[in-house]
Design a protein around this motif. Sequence first.
Motif, PDB file in Angstrom:
ATOM      1  N   PHE A 184       0.714  -1.134  -0.113  1.00 23.03           N
ATOM      2  CA  PHE A 184       0.080   0.121   0.249  1.00 23.03           C
ATOM      3  C   PHE A 184       0.531   1.095   0.344  1.00 23.03           C
ATOM      4  O   PHE A 184       0.563   2.868  -1.190  1.00 23.03           O
ATOM      5  CB  PHE A 184      -0.879   0.036   1.337  1.00 23.03           C
ATOM      6  CG  PHE A 184      -1.692   1.323   1.261  1.00 23.03           C
ATOM      7  CD1 PHE A 184      -2.596   1.958   0.530  1.00 23.03           C
ATOM      8  CD2 PHE A 184      -1.068   2.099   2.175  1.00 23.03           C
ATOM      9  CE1 PHE A 184      -3.430   2.967   0.515  1.00 23.03           C
ATOM     10  CE2 PHE A 184      -1.808   3.421   2.608  1.00 23.03           C
ATOM     11  CZ  PHE A 184      -2.518   3.674   1.769  1.00 23.03           C
ATOM     12  N   GLU A 185       2.456   1.257   0.814  1.00 22.67           N
ATOM     13  CA  GLU A 185       2.879   2.119   0.740  1.00 22.67           C
ATOM     14  C   GLU A 185       3.011   2.740  -0.898  1.00 22.67           C
ATOM     15  O   GLU A 185       3.723   4.279  -1.423  1.00 22.67           O
ATOM     16  CB  GLU A 185       4.015   2.472   1.732  1.00 22.67           C
ATOM     17  CG  GLU A 185       3.141   2.654   3.451  1.00 22.67           C
ATOM     18  CD  GLU A 185       2.922   3.822   3.301  1.00 22.67           C
ATOM     19  OE1 GLU A 185       3.279   4.794   3.129  1.00 22.67           O
ATOM     20  OE2 GLU A 185       2.027   3.788   5.186  1.00 22.67           O
ATOM     21  N   LEU A 186       3.886   1.648  -1.078  1.00 19.55           N
ATOM     22  CA  LEU A 186       4.765   1.709  -2.659  1.00 19.55           C
ATOM     23  C   LEU A 186       3.855   1.937  -3.470  1.00 19.55           C
ATOM     24  O   LEU A 186       4.189   2.955  -4.764  1.00 19.55           O
ATOM     25  CB  LEU A 186       4.996   0.518  -3.104  1.00 19.55           C
ATOM     26  CG  LEU A 186       6.115   0.007  -2.253  1.00 19.55           C
ATOM     27  CD1 LEU A 186       6.804  -1.759  -2.610  1.00 19.55           C
ATOM     28  CD2 LEU A 186       6.952   0.821  -2.860  1.00 19.55           C
ATOM     29  N   LEU A 187       2.220   1.693  -3.661  1.00 15.48           N
ATOM     30  CA  LEU A 187       0.853   2.117  -4.624  1.00 15.48           C
ATOM     31  C   LEU A 187       0.717   3.822  -3.917  1.00 15.48           C
ATOM     32  O   LEU A 187       0.830   3.952  -5.066  1.00 15.48           O
ATOM     33  CB  LEU A 187      -0.067   1.075  -4.264  1.00 15.48           C
ATOM     34  CG  LEU A 187      -1.301   1.506  -5.136  1.00 15.48           C
ATOM     35  CD1 LEU A 187      -2.061  -0.066  -5.298  1.00 15.48           C
ATOM     36  CD2 LEU A 187      -1.981   2.230  -4.414  1.00 15.48           C
ATOM     37  N   ALA A 188       0.731   3.836  -2.668  1.00 17.91           N
ATOM     38  CA  ALA A 188       0.064   5.373  -3.005  1.00 17.91           C
ATOM     39  C   ALA A 188       1.512   5.968  -2.597  1.00 17.91           C
ATOM     40  O   ALA A 188       0.979   7.233  -3.665  1.00 17.91           O
ATOM     41  CB  ALA A 188       0.012   5.462  -1.036  1.00 17.91           C
ATOM     42  N   GLY A 189       2.525   6.124  -2.583  1.00 14.91           N
ATOM     43  CA  GLY A 189       3.485   6.739  -2.933  1.00 14.91           C
ATOM     44  C   GLY A 189       3.514   7.198  -4.650  1.00 14.91           C
ATOM     45  O   GLY A 189       4.253   8.240  -5.004  1.00 14.91           O
ATOM     46  N   LEU A 190       3.643   6.520  -4.945  1.00 16.31           N
ATOM     47  CA  LEU A 190       3.818   5.818  -6.955  1.00 16.31           C
ATOM     48  C   LEU A 190       2.935   7.003  -7.401  1.00 16.31           C
ATOM     49  O   LEU A 190       3.172   8.097  -7.811  1.00 16.31           O
ATOM     50  CB  LEU A 190       4.253   5.011  -7.007  1.00 16.31           C
ATOM     51  CG  LEU A 190       5.279   4.074  -7.029  1.00 16.31           C
ATOM     52  CD1 LEU A 190       4.780   2.592  -7.616  1.00 16.31           C
ATOM     53  CD2 LEU A 190       5.801   4.802  -7.849  1.00 16.31           C
ATOM     54  N   ALA A 191       1.514   6.489  -6.628  1.00 12.73           N
ATOM     55  CA  ALA A 191       0.165   7.658  -7.321  1.00 12.73           C
ATOM     56  C   ALA A 191       0.335   9.172  -7.163  1.00 12.73           C
ATOM     57  O   ALA A 191       0.466   9.576  -8.331  1.00 12.73           O
ATOM     58  CB  ALA A 191      -0.626   6.761  -6.593  1.00 12.73           C
ATOM     59  N   ARG A 192       0.649   9.268  -6.210  1.00 10.15           N
ATOM     60  CA  ARG A 192       1.044  10.987  -6.003  1.00 10.15           C
ATOM     61  C   ARG A 192       2.502  11.103  -6.438  1.00 10.15           C
ATOM     62  O   ARG A 192       2.686  12.190  -7.311  1.00 10.15           O
ATOM     63  CB  ARG A 192       1.574  10.998  -3.937  1.00 10.15           C
ATOM     64  CG  ARG A 192       0.446  10.529  -3.227  1.00 10.15           C
ATOM     65  CD  ARG A 192       0.093  11.187  -2.036  1.00 10.15           C
ATOM     66  NE  ARG A 192      -1.163  11.071  -0.677  1.00 10.15           N
ATOM     67  CZ  ARG A 192      -1.507  10.444  -0.184  1.00 10.15           C
ATOM     68  NH1 ARG A 192      -0.113   9.017  -0.368  1.00 10.15           N
ATOM     69  NH2 ARG A 192      -2.599   9.803   0.371  1.00 10.15           N
ATOM     70  N   THR A 193       3.448  10.244  -7.022  1.00  7.84           N
ATOM     71  CA  THR A 193       4.712  10.781  -7.345  1.00  7.84           C
ATOM     72  C   THR A 193       4.624  11.160  -8.730  1.00  7.84           C
ATOM     73  O   THR A 193       5.525  12.149  -9.567  1.00  7.84           O
ATOM     74  CB  THR A 193       6.089   9.703  -7.135  1.00  7.84           C
ATOM     75  OG1 THR A 193       6.431   9.792  -6.058  1.00  7.84           O
ATOM     76  CG2 THR A 193       7.300  10.221  -8.086  1.00  7.84           C
ATOM     77  N   GLU A 194       3.499  10.157  -9.255  1.00  8.29           N
ATOM     78  CA  GLU A 194       2.996  10.222 -10.796  1.00  8.29           C
ATOM     79  C   GLU A 194       2.390  11.164 -11.420  1.00  8.29           C
ATOM     80  O   GLU A 194       1.980  11.564 -12.055  1.00  8.29           O
ATOM     81  CB  GLU A 194       2.778   8.597 -11.417  1.00  8.29           C
ATOM     82  CG  GLU A 194       3.751   8.003 -11.260  1.00  8.29           C
ATOM     83  CD  GLU A 194       4.779   7.721 -12.185  1.00  8.29           C
ATOM     84  OE1 GLU A 194       3.953   7.703 -13.528  1.00  8.29           O
ATOM     85  OE2 GLU A 194       6.124   7.290 -12.092  1.00  8.29           O
ATOM     86  N   GLY A 195       1.737  11.900  -9.873  1.00  4.82           N
ATOM     87  CA  GLY A 195       0.787  12.973 -10.108  1.00  4.82           C
ATOM     88  C   GLY A 195      -1.150  12.601 -10.800  1.00  4.82           C
ATOM     89  O   GLY A 195      -1.681  12.699 -11.528  1.00  4.82           O
ATOM     90  N   LEU A 196      -1.032  11.094 -10.704  1.00  7.25           N
ATOM     91  CA  LEU A 196      -2.456  10.726 -11.419  1.00  7.25           C
ATOM     92  C   LEU A 196      -3.576  10.243 -10.024  1.00  7.25           C
ATOM     93  O   LEU A 196      -3.381  10.462  -8.873  1.00  7.25           O
ATOM     94  CB  LEU A 196      -1.832   9.197 -11.642  1.00  7.25           C
ATOM     95  CG  LEU A 196      -1.718   8.152 -10.713  1.00  7.25           C
ATOM     96  CD1 LEU A 196      -2.155   6.779  -9.903  1.00  7.25           C
ATOM     97  CD2 LEU A 196      -0.238   6.613 -12.292  1.00  7.25           C
ATOM     98  N   GLY A 197      -4.581  10.159 -10.526  1.00  7.68           N
ATOM     99  CA  GLY A 197      -5.769  10.049  -9.490  1.00  7.68           C
ATOM    100  C   GLY A 197      -5.916   8.760  -9.428  1.00  7.68           C
ATOM    101  O   GLY A 197      -6.061   7.758  -9.563  1.00  7.68           O
ATOM    102  N   ALA A 198      -5.920   7.855  -8.058  1.00  2.00           N
ATOM    103  CA  ALA A 198      -6.161   6.619  -7.305  1.00  2.00           C
ATOM    104  C   ALA A 198      -7.777   6.298  -7.021  1.00  2.00           C
ATOM    105  O   ALA A 198      -7.960   6.855  -5.744  1.00  2.00           O
ATOM    106  CB  ALA A 198      -4.788   6.008  -6.810  1.00  2.00           C
ATOM    107  N   LEU A 199      -8.133   5.527  -7.177  1.00  2.00           N
ATOM    108  CA  LEU A 199      -9.291   4.925  -6.254  1.00  2.00           C
ATOM    109  C   LEU A 199      -9.188   3.919  -6.093  1.00  2.00           C
ATOM    110  O   LEU A 199      -9.033   2.751  -7.167  1.00  2.00           O
ATOM    111  CB  LEU A 199     -10.627   5.602  -7.130  1.00  2.00           C
ATOM    112  CG  LEU A 199     -12.293   4.899  -7.025  1.00  2.00           C
ATOM    113  CD1 LEU A 199     -12.640   5.672  -5.375  1.00  2.00           C
ATOM    114  CD2 LEU A 199     -13.630   4.712  -7.495  1.00  2.00           C
ATOM    115  N   VAL A 200      -8.856   3.425  -4.636  1.00  2.00           N
ATOM    116  CA  VAL A 200      -8.311   2.106  -4.515  1.00  2.00           C
ATOM    117  C   VAL A 200      -9.600   1.277  -3.605  1.00  2.00           C
ATOM    118  O   VAL A 200     -10.113   1.869  -2.469  1.00  2.00           O
ATOM    119  CB  VAL A 200      -7.600   2.728  -3.060  1.00  2.00           C
ATOM    120  CG1 VAL A 200      -6.524   0.863  -2.622  1.00  2.00           C
ATOM    121  CG2 VAL A 200      -6.427   2.713  -4.099  1.00  2.00           C
TER     122      VAL A 200
END
Length: 244
Positions: free
Chosen positions: A203-219
Motif C-alpha cells: 500500500f505504501e508503495l502504491l500510494a507513494g507512486l500514485a502521488r509521485t506520478e501525479g495521478l488520481g487513484a481510487l482504491v
Amino acid sequence: MSDPTPGAAPETNSETAPGPAALELTDVERVYSQGLAEEVRVLHGASLRIAAGEVVALVAPSGSGKSTLLHIAGLLDRADGGAVRIAGTETAGLSDGRRTAIRRRDVGFVYQFHHLLREFSAAENVALPMRAAGASRRAADARAAELLEAVGLSPRASHRPAELSGGEQQRVAICRALVNRPRLLLADEPTGNLDPGTSEMVFELLAGLARTEGLGALVATHNLELAARMDRVLRLDGGRVVAG
C-alpha cells in the motif's frame, strides 16, 4: 465532512481540486436484468470526483456494486445513464475503439491477483502494455527499469512470476499499471491476498507512486486501517457514493 446530497459529487481537497479531474462520475446508473421482469439497480445516481495526485478509498461490502463502479470508471462496462469523464474527456458517447484507446492510455488497473504472464520476466511484464501502445522496446524497457527500481525490484527484474513472492508479484503488477503514465489508477482490493506486513508495504508503495506520478487513484478495500490513511474515504450506500 457531511454526506453529499444525492447526485452531488463528494467534496475534494482544495489542494488537489484545480484542473480536470482524473475521474469524474456524475449521476451514474447501472441496472441489471434478472429474468423477464425483475431488474436490479446496482448504481443509482452515483457521483464522485478524484483529483490528480489524490488517493481515495472506496469501502463497500461484497455485492454493493463496488466492482461495477470500478468497471464503469475504467471503461470496462458502460453505464445506463449519467456521465463518466476521465481526465476531462466525456466517454459516454464514444465508440468501443475510442474507449479502448482511452483505457489503454489514461487508466491503470491493479487487482487482488496480479495476473502476470508467467512466461515473461518481471521487466517484460511491466514493459508489455507500453509496447502494446506502440512504444519502442528501448523506451518500454527503460520505463520498466525505472519503475522496478522505484519499488526496490531491480535485482529481481529478470525473474519470472513463479520465482517472486506474493508481495513482489503485486509490486510488479503496480509497475505494469503505471508504465503508460495513466491519469487514473483503479485498484480493486490490491492488498487483499497478502499478509498484513506485506499489505502495508505494498500500500505504501502504491500510494507513494500514485502521488509521485501525479495521478488520481481510487482504491477499493475492506481494510479500514489502510482506508483511513488515504486522502478521503468513500462508500457505497443504496447505489450512491457518500463520504465514509
